[in-house]
Design an enzyme around this catalytic site. Sequence first.
Site, PDB file in Angstrom:
ATOM      1  N   ARG A 107       0.817  -1.216   0.000  1.00  0.00           N
ATOM      2  CA  ARG A 107       0.000   0.000   0.000  1.00  0.00           C
ATOM      3  C   ARG A 107       0.847   1.261   0.000  1.00  0.00           C
ATOM      4  NH1 ARG A 107      -4.667  -2.861   1.597  1.00  0.00           N
ATOM      5  NH2 ARG A 107      -4.095  -4.455   3.090  1.00  0.00           N
ATOM      6  N   VAL A 108       2.097   1.122   0.353  1.00  0.00           N
ATOM      7  CA  VAL A 108       2.933   2.309   0.516  1.00  0.00           C
ATOM      8  C   VAL A 108       4.079   2.330  -0.482  1.00  0.00           C
ATOM      9  CG1 VAL A 108       4.587   3.319   2.154  1.00  0.00           C
ATOM     10  CG2 VAL A 108       2.355   2.592   2.939  1.00  0.00           C
TER      11      VAL A 108
END
Lengths: 156, 515
Positions: B346-347
């Site tokens: 997600r990052v």
Amino acid sequence: MIQPLLDKILAQTYTQTDALNRLHALKNLLVAELFGRGKSSDRQTAPVSLGKDFYKHFNRNNVYNLFDTLEEKIREIKPLVIFLPFELPEEGMAALGQRMRRLFGKNFLAEIKLDPNLLAGAALVWDGVYKDYSLREKIEDNRERIIKTLREGMKR
Amino acid sequence: MMDTQEVGFVKSARDFLVYLDGMPTIRINDTVQNDQGVRGLVSALLSDRIEVLLLDEGQVTPGQMFHRLGHSLNIPVGQFLLGRTVNPLGVPIDGKGPLAKAKADQNSQLDKPVPSIGSRKFINKQLTTGITLVDTLIPLGCGQRELVLGDARSGKTDFLINVIVNQKANGVICVYASIGKPVAELRGLLDTLRSNGALPYTIVVAASSTDIAPLIFLTPQAAFSIAEYFQGKGRDVLVILDDMGIHAKIYREISLLGGKAPGRESYPGDIFYQHSHLLERAGNFNEAAGGGSITALPVIELGLSDFTTFIPTNLMSMTDGHFLFRSALYNQGRRPAIDIPLSVSRVGQQTQNRIQNLLANRIKQVLAGAAQLETVSRFSFELPFETQQILRQREALEELTKQPPNTFLSPEIQTALLALPFTKFAQDKDREFVKNAKDILVDALSSDPQLSKITKEVFKLKSEQELIDQLDAASDKLTILTGKISQPASQQPSPQPPLPPQSPQTPLSKPEEEK
């Protein structure tokens, strides 16, 4: 009703361990009498210091509750833990116990533990705080001075 | 001077759980010790007694005295830990002698408060693992928390060791927490790290399955405390927690023995907190907090490939993505055996270079498209050219993302390599060709003058199409370099056989009419 019974049990008992042992012995005796086949032969050896009136308070309905309450009361008493480098004889324990009762109250209890490493003197624990009045502690505090003195002595 | 200290007496003892009285000013996480040197950690303060978890093996009996040590549980930290294997109390267990502690080094508390938002900064730097599939498709950022979950024997530990070994060139310090693993497994891990030259920048914190349960429970906390020391010096640190499933089970054992009410799957109610406040110690930190970063890779082994159970879902919700390993892919020879559609970071994408990002999106489109077309392709004899192209690209990408253990590919070479399936050079090449040519292509992209020029400047390009065009321009060179690899005739994509000429339909002969 509980307090007089407690006072009688603790009358000549100065440590918590002894008080609990005494209580358990009394409980076994009375339970055997009340629920067994009449008065047991142990009654003859039962402590007479408790007096004949002591046993009148107990019956089949209240014996367990009373003893549970008495045990709870004894456990609630915070004992003074005393570490000694030797085993205290019974007479000494009695003398110490009576002295403590005069100072701190009639139901004051102690707990004696053996710690030969103390060498002499005693260490006390009260309410979670440990205070060391032993010879070992004194030697530790003056360690450097003692070593220095011994070295000087050996040089001579 | 009279010695005064707080003491407590053992009221009851159950295995590694001991209850004391006394110690009026004791606090949770303080340490106590008895005369035999058995240490304990205060874990709970009840109304009339203190719950203590024993940290050392030893016989504890009712009536024994414990005295307060006057400090919370801590571990010595410093540069001397690099290359060493210690237990969660900082005692070396690798047989190399005592730790060479300098006077300036310090002790760090095991259970520290989590750094606040004000001490963190945006994650914008990629943690290069050197593994093509991860760095391109599921990238990691420095300061990210990425869960590694998968079946037993799906290659998770090999992958993690690979990541550690590949940090040699990055200057990243690695802390590996071995939580409740067998001693033989720990030994194998240490030998592998030593043989690959990874020990000088790695610290192993280990509590084996034979150690006392509270010690196993403290292992990840010790790992983070050590990581925070190096992060405070401005270094990037990678923390691997292998594995959190055992950690959860140990905490369940401790809690049930302590009489805590069991919740879902008999885990205590605060199991989520135990893991979340641990993982929150990872992050990317600003200069005021020492700079540096802590990247966390917690690991959990799944049972029967089910990742919807309690602990895996808990961990998924408190991490910034996950790698899902499949034993089926492992058995097919895929290394690493990561299920790409079901894995996510997600990052990581915000840390990637623009070209990597664009290329990764394109690759994912191809993989998704191929997955949809695969079912159709099984039932059709003749596929349209575009469909064949997508399936061939998918095969090429699968081969190019396979990577032998302990190999490192730089991000530039990875990007150039994964752009090849989209070039004209690879248009008619099948899986077997790509498999045989891969090493040659990697070598060419790094050493050939024409190709290495493209590779070196790949991140300066504006779009992935530019890269593909540049590789197209060099397709002659690629053909020459891979010319020796010829596809076997039996494995060459055979041309579609011509359809038989259609004969005029003859009606079924009618039965002779009855005369």
